[in-house]
Design a protein around this motif. Structure first.
Motif, PDB file in Angstrom:
ATOM      1  N   GLU B  13       6.385 -52.762 -57.981  1.00 29.70           N
ATOM      2  CA  GLU B  13       7.717 -53.003 -58.557  1.00 29.70           C
ATOM      3  C   GLU B  13       7.521 -52.495 -59.928  1.00 29.70           C
ATOM      4  OE1 GLU B  13       9.863 -56.861 -57.912  1.00 29.70           O
ATOM      5  OE2 GLU B  13      10.249 -56.700 -59.935  1.00 29.70           O
ATOM      6  N   ALA B  14       8.669 -51.861 -60.280  1.00 23.86           N
ATOM      7  CA  ALA B  14       8.705 -50.962 -61.554  1.00 23.86           C
ATOM      8  C   ALA B  14       8.776 -51.941 -62.598  1.00 23.86           C
ATOM      9  CB  ALA B  14       9.829 -50.078 -61.827  1.00 23.86           C
ATOM     10  N   ARG B  15       7.716 -52.034 -63.219  1.00 20.99           N
ATOM     11  CA  ARG B  15       7.639 -53.083 -64.596  1.00 20.99           C
ATOM     12  C   ARG B  15       8.631 -52.344 -65.520  1.00 20.99           C
ATOM     13  NH1 ARG B  15       3.316 -56.902 -64.544  1.00 20.99           N
ATOM     14  NH2 ARG B  15       2.131 -56.401 -62.353  1.00 20.99           N
ATOM     15  N   ARG B  16       9.020 -52.944 -66.505  1.00 21.47           N
ATOM     16  CA  ARG B  16       9.905 -52.430 -67.536  1.00 21.47           C
ATOM     17  C   ARG B  16       9.236 -51.386 -68.301  1.00 21.47           C
ATOM     18  NH1 ARG B  16      13.164 -51.055 -71.023  1.00 21.47           N
ATOM     19  NH2 ARG B  16      14.848 -52.353 -71.883  1.00 21.47           N
ATOM     20  N   CYS B  17      10.010 -50.113 -68.355  1.00 17.08           N
ATOM     21  CA  CYS B  17       9.299 -49.264 -68.812  1.00 17.08           C
ATOM     22  C   CYS B  17       9.634 -49.504 -70.786  1.00 17.08           C
ATOM     23  CB  CYS B  17      10.059 -47.797 -68.798  1.00 17.08           C
ATOM     24  SG  CYS B  17       9.532 -46.288 -69.476  1.00 17.08           S
ATOM     25  N   LEU B  18       8.659 -49.053 -71.402  1.00 16.31           N
ATOM     26  CA  LEU B  18       8.857 -49.538 -72.672  1.00 16.31           C
ATOM     27  C   LEU B  18       8.937 -48.359 -73.653  1.00 16.31           C
ATOM     28  CD1 LEU B  18       6.042 -52.452 -73.287  1.00 16.31           C
ATOM     29  CD2 LEU B  18       8.248 -52.532 -72.900  1.00 16.31           C
ATOM     30  N   LYS B  19       9.728 -47.475 -73.016  1.00 14.62           N
ATOM     31  CA  LYS B  19       9.776 -46.079 -73.942  1.00 14.62           C
ATOM     32  C   LYS B  19      10.606 -46.251 -75.085  1.00 14.62           C
ATOM     33  CE  LYS B  19       9.943 -41.543 -72.287  1.00 14.62           C
ATOM     34  NZ  LYS B  19       9.648 -40.347 -71.454  1.00 14.62           N
ATOM     35  N   ASP B  20      11.733 -47.056 -75.138  1.00 12.51           N
ATOM     36  CA  ASP B  20      12.693 -47.338 -76.000  1.00 12.51           C
ATOM     37  C   ASP B  20      12.049 -48.703 -76.904  1.00 12.51           C
ATOM     38  OD1 ASP B  20      15.231 -49.045 -74.030  1.00 12.51           O
ATOM     39  OD2 ASP B  20      12.957 -49.206 -74.039  1.00 12.51           O
ATOM     40  N   ILE B  21      11.011 -48.965 -76.782  1.00 10.05           N
ATOM     41  CA  ILE B  21      10.507 -50.127 -77.683  1.00 10.05           C
ATOM     42  C   ILE B  21      10.936 -49.859 -79.228  1.00 10.05           C
ATOM     43  CG2 ILE B  21       8.254 -49.398 -77.937  1.00 10.05           C
ATOM     44  CD1 ILE B  21       7.368 -52.222 -77.600  1.00 10.05           C
ATOM     45  N   GLU B  22      10.472 -48.672 -79.769  1.00  9.37           N
ATOM     46  CA  GLU B  22      10.988 -48.484 -81.189  1.00  9.37           C
ATOM     47  C   GLU B  22      11.078 -46.917 -81.261  1.00  9.37           C
ATOM     48  OE1 GLU B  22      12.425 -48.587 -83.869  1.00  9.37           O
ATOM     49  OE2 GLU B  22      11.701 -50.581 -84.072  1.00  9.37           O
ATOM     50  N   PRO B  23      12.469 -46.545 -80.947  1.00  7.75           N
ATOM     51  CA  PRO B  23      12.554 -44.730 -81.192  1.00  7.75           C
ATOM     52  C   PRO B  23      12.187 -44.390 -82.295  1.00  7.75           C
ATOM     53  CG  PRO B  23      14.403 -46.024 -80.858  1.00  7.75           C
ATOM     54  CD  PRO B  23      13.374 -47.049 -80.759  1.00  7.75           C
ATOM     55  N   TYR B 191      -1.281 -51.224 -62.115  1.00  6.16           N
ATOM     56  CA  TYR B 191      -0.176 -52.143 -62.470  1.00  6.16           C
ATOM     57  C   TYR B 191       0.820 -51.389 -63.511  1.00  6.16           C
ATOM     58  CZ  TYR B 191      -3.037 -55.543 -60.501  1.00  6.16           C
ATOM     59  OH  TYR B 191      -3.826 -56.493 -59.484  1.00  6.16           O
ATOM     60  N   ARG B 192       0.714 -50.196 -63.944  1.00  6.87           N
ATOM     61  CA  ARG B 192       1.654 -49.581 -64.706  1.00  6.87           C
ATOM     62  C   ARG B 192       2.065 -50.520 -65.954  1.00  6.87           C
ATOM     63  NH1 ARG B 192       4.340 -45.370 -62.329  1.00  6.87           N
ATOM     64  NH2 ARG B 192       6.449 -46.111 -62.668  1.00  6.87           N
ATOM     65  N   ILE B 193       1.273 -51.014 -66.569  1.00  3.86           N
ATOM     66  CA  ILE B 193       1.749 -51.760 -67.980  1.00  3.86           C
ATOM     67  C   ILE B 193       1.514 -50.691 -69.074  1.00  3.86           C
ATOM     68  CG2 ILE B 193       1.329 -54.111 -67.157  1.00  3.86           C
ATOM     69  CD1 ILE B 193      -1.613 -53.896 -68.431  1.00  3.86           C
ATOM     70  N   THR B 194       1.695 -51.145 -70.358  1.00  4.91           N
ATOM     71  CA  THR B 194       1.554 -50.586 -71.487  1.00  4.91           C
ATOM     72  C   THR B 194       0.730 -51.425 -72.271  1.00  4.91           C
ATOM     73  OG1 THR B 194       3.769 -49.908 -71.226  1.00  4.91           O
ATOM     74  CG2 THR B 194       2.633 -49.200 -73.169  1.00  4.91           C
ATOM     75  N   VAL B 195      -0.205 -50.788 -73.118  1.00  3.75           N
ATOM     76  CA  VAL B 195      -1.163 -51.441 -74.128  1.00  3.75           C
ATOM     77  C   VAL B 195      -0.928 -50.912 -75.508  1.00  3.75           C
ATOM     78  CG1 VAL B 195      -3.329 -51.904 -74.492  1.00  3.75           C
ATOM     79  CG2 VAL B 195      -2.634 -51.712 -72.255  1.00  3.75           C
ATOM     80  N   PHE B 196      -0.710 -51.692 -76.406  1.00  7.29           N
ATOM     81  CA  PHE B 196      -0.979 -51.606 -77.820  1.00  7.29           C
ATOM     82  C   PHE B 196      -1.980 -52.141 -78.459  1.00  7.29           C
ATOM     83  CE2 PHE B 196       3.164 -49.850 -79.290  1.00  7.29           C
ATOM     84  CZ  PHE B 196       4.025 -49.902 -78.097  1.00  7.29           C
ATOM     85  N   ALA B 197      -2.940 -51.421 -79.012  1.00  9.70           N
ATOM     86  CA  ALA B 197      -4.096 -51.994 -79.699  1.00  9.70           C
ATOM     87  C   ALA B 197      -4.176 -51.606 -81.149  1.00  9.70           C
ATOM     88  CB  ALA B 197      -5.519 -51.645 -78.727  1.00  9.70           C
ATOM     89  N   THR B 198      -4.605 -52.628 -81.934  1.00  8.09           N
ATOM     90  CA  THR B 198      -4.873 -52.217 -83.286  1.00  8.09           C
ATOM     91  C   THR B 198      -6.355 -51.896 -83.474  1.00  8.09           C
ATOM     92  OG1 THR B 198      -5.412 -54.604 -83.851  1.00  8.09           O
ATOM     93  CG2 THR B 198      -3.227 -53.613 -84.387  1.00  8.09           C
ATOM     94  N   CYS B 199      -6.795 -50.852 -84.299  1.00  6.95           N
ATOM     95  CA  CYS B 199      -8.384 -50.816 -84.600  1.00  6.95           C
ATOM     96  C   CYS B 199      -8.232 -50.623 -86.216  1.00  6.95           C
ATOM     97  CB  CYS B 199      -8.419 -49.374 -83.858  1.00  6.95           C
ATOM     98  SG  CYS B 199     -10.164 -48.741 -83.986  1.00  6.95           S
ATOM     99  N   HIS B 200      -9.210 -51.420 -86.484  1.00  6.95           N
ATOM    100  CA  HIS B 200      -9.442 -51.507 -88.056  1.00  6.95           C
ATOM    101  C   HIS B 200     -10.122 -50.207 -88.485  1.00  6.95           C
ATOM    102  CE1 HIS B 200      -7.603 -55.375 -88.201  1.00  6.95           C
ATOM    103  NE2 HIS B 200      -8.528 -55.990 -87.631  1.00  6.95           N
ATOM    104  N   ALA B 201      -9.891 -49.665 -89.578  1.00  4.78           N
ATOM    105  CA  ALA B 201     -10.773 -48.690 -90.215  1.00  4.78           C
ATOM    106  C   ALA B 201     -12.036 -49.127 -90.734  1.00  4.78           C
ATOM    107  CB  ALA B 201      -9.852 -47.827 -91.224  1.00  4.78           C
TER     108      ALA B 201
END
Lengths: 332, 291
Positions: B13-23, B191-201
């Motif tokens: 089932e289509a999980r919410r697409c996050l394309k418009d999370i922050e245009p 599962y067609r989720i989206t992932v955001f990850a922070t990476c420290h320099a």
């Protein structure tokens, strides 16, 4: 990396363990990541049994997810803000040291980091009547100085002794003993220190850079790894036992010549709040006790808030007598 | 692996697409699609965590106040989640969306609770635990079709620990993170989720940063498998702010130096050619404000 051993969970007996090892599955991660159907065929054990073992091991070894609402409730009831005893410093720190976080004080030599740590320890043990763990890695802590500060708070020797007893001091000079000390605190000594007079509210490490800086640089990774281990242990201790962690750091000069805290970029992500202490430039008296505290990292306040405070605040005479007290020279 | 009908449905089932999370962050029509990974990279104090809170709030807030109402899992690897700050941002967004003088304190509480109940927080203290936790999360993913976003703060927390444990061989050093990246890749596909990850320099830049080129310190340093997963890279940096003269108009005593942060987004997913976008923001009590 947890290795598989007998009796770890029901169903994991010697026979199964041997066949798993023959199939090159030696740790919990290997078992969890491998294809259960294929593994069951290779070890000639039922799929259901292996699946059940996988489920139990997973439940034993993973971190359990917590709902945001529950986490917030828990934080509201357990987070405390511990005043440092100095209102100007409290303003920079957004009313004090927060439990569950690491706060860092950095500054050059003579900028007053150790004095601030002593002042905070005395304030917590005398005014707040709670215990403090003080880990001294530079050898700069003397009981006489603490007593001096306490004598300005009260002239009752019994109260002074009680307050001194609430400050638990550990003297160590290398990173391995620091790690050992932190681990032993986590596994029980912290509770022991709480017995008989207030729970531990702060862990002060003066200074963390003295034991880590000599290990950094060069091509070895071990120094960086040890630094991250110290950070991880401190943070877990701060979170689990609801204590405020206060560490001190030295300073270096950046490429453009400005002063910045030491221990490099990888350490800069560790403390939640960072304050830089400096001597006040335009002091009229050469031995001025005024210092400026600048906020250089904070998740709650805009950065570069600066406040000037007096190092003598913690040893000022509180019983109404006039005249300033001179800071004695530290004992040799 | 067999799965029940309900699990199959929940997975496909289509999980919410996050394309418009922050245009405002991503290039034209280039927001993170299903199965894409966004990496926020930067040194300390460049606003990565604030951006993460901003995106988190956008996801958990109800649609009426401008949110997306999806469930979020926050994987916290270095105890950097400041719940109190997150709640203050949520509060100010909820209050901004509500007409003045209309509601009592109890409905505030209820709205806040419902937002927070969409958030799941997990703490990990080593990369092995991260691997096991991702396996464990698979069951949560199959049982919660509303779960559309996985936030990892930060993916580089165990970098030095792994390097030291791995000894001299680079393959061994990168092994654990590689396995995590492989598992993440599978979860993204299935599962067609989206992932955001922070990476420290891990390196400081000593030279003047020029706008389009990536300097030595901004080069990705994590393992190759992870780099292949990343489809959008947000380079965060601090702008040397001049004194904000507008704030001191009228001779006010408080001269607020508004620290401006810039984000440079590089999108390189398979269906499009590389696209770039730069944006700036500053941080207020109510969260991130774009300029």
């Amino acid at each position: 990396m947890a290795g598989l051993s007998e009796g770890m969970c029901p169903g994991l007996d010697e026979v199964l363990l041997r066949s798993l090892r023959a199939a090159d599955v030696k740790t919990v991660e290997d078992l969890v990541s491998s294809d259960i159907e294929e593994l069951a065929r290779k070890c000639s054990v039922s799929y259901k049994a292996l699946f059940a073992i996988r489920r139990v091991l997973l439940a034993q070894h993973t971190a359990f997810p917590v709902s945001g609402a529950d986490l917030y409730e828990e934080l509201l009831s357990s987070t405390a803000i511990i005043s440092t005893g100095n209102p100007s410093l409290d303003k920079v720190l957004d009313s004090g040291l927060y439990t569950g976080e690491i706060t860092e004080l950095s500054g050059g030599p003579g900028s007053g980091k150790s004095q601030v740590c002593f002042g905070v320890a005395v304030h917590i043990s005398y005014q707040l009547k709670q215990s403090v763990i003080f880990i001294d890695t530079t050898g700069g802590l003397t009981a006489r100085r603490l007593l001096q500060m306490l004598q300005t708070e009260t002239s009752n020797t019994e109260e002074q002794m009680e307050a001194l007893q609430r400050i638990h001091i550990f003297r160590l000079f290398d990173v391995y003993s620091l790690l050992d000390c932190l681990h032993s605190l986590r596994s029980g000594r912290l509770q022991q220190a709480s017995v008989g007079g207030g729970s531990v509210k702060a862990v002060i490490v003066d200074s963390v850079s003295a034991v880590i800086a000599p290990l950094l640089g060069g091509k070895q990774n071990e120094g960086m790894s040890l630094m991250i281990q110290v950070a991880g242990t401190l943070k877990t201790m701060a979170k689990d036992f609801n204590v405020a962690a206060l560490v001190t750091n030295h300073v270096t000069r950046s490429g453009s010549g400005e002063v910045q805290p030491g221990l490099g970029v990888s350490w800069s992500h560790i403390p939640r709040t960072r304050v830089l202490l400096e001597q006040v430039e335009k002091a009229l008296v050469s031995q001025s006790t005024l210092r400026s505290a600048t906020l250089i990292k904070s998740s709650r306040q805009p950065c570069h808030i600066k406040e000037v405070f007096d190092l003598q605040w913690w040893s000022r005479s509180k019983e109404g007598s006039s005249g300033k007290r001179k800071l004695d020279e530290t004992d040799s | 692996m067999t799965e029940s009908g309900a699990q199959l449905f929940a997975r496909l089932e289509a999980r919410r697409c996050l394309k418009d999370i922050e245009p405002r962050l991503f290039p034209e029509d280039g927001g993170p699609n299903h199965g894409e990974v966004v990496e926020l990279y930067g040194t300390e104090g460049t606003g990565k965590t604030e951006l993460l809170y901003h995106l988190l709030c956008r996801c958990v807030l109800p649609v009426a106040t401008g949110g997306l109402e999806v469930d979020v899992v926050f994987v916290d690897t270095d105890y950097s989640l400041d719940m109190l700050r997150l709640v203050s941002i949520l509060d100010s967004r909820l209050n901004a969306g509500r007409p003045t003088g209309s509601s009592a304190a109890s409905s505030d509480e209820a709205a806040l609770r419902s937002c927070l109940s969409r958030l799941l927080v997990v703490h990990c203290s080593s990369s092995s635990q991260l691997l096991l936790t991702l396996h464990f999360l698979e069951t949560s993913l199959s049982s919660r079709p509303g779960l559309a976003l996985l936030l990892i703060d930060s993916i580089s927390a165990f970098y030095w620990l792994d390097r030291c444990e791995g000894g001299a061989s680079i393959a061994k050093q990168e092994e654990k993170l590689s396995k995590c990246a492989e598992l993440l890749g599978r979860l993204l596909r299935d599962y067609r989720i989206t992932v955001f990850a922070t990476c420290h320099a891990i390196r400081r830049s000593y030279s003047e940063p020029s706008s389009a080129s990536t300097s030595e310190c901004d080069r990705p340093y994590l393992c190759r498998r992870w780099q292949r997963l990343v489809s959008h890279r947000l380079l965060c940096s601090k702008q040397e702010s001049a004194n904000n003269m507008a704030a001191s108009a009228g001779g006010s005593k408080e001269q607020r130096r508004q620290q401006v942060f810039t984000v440079h987004c590089t999108s390189s997913s398979s269906s499009r050619t590389k696209a770039h976008r730069s944006s700036s923001f500053y941080v207020t009590d109510g969260g991130v404000e774009f300029i």
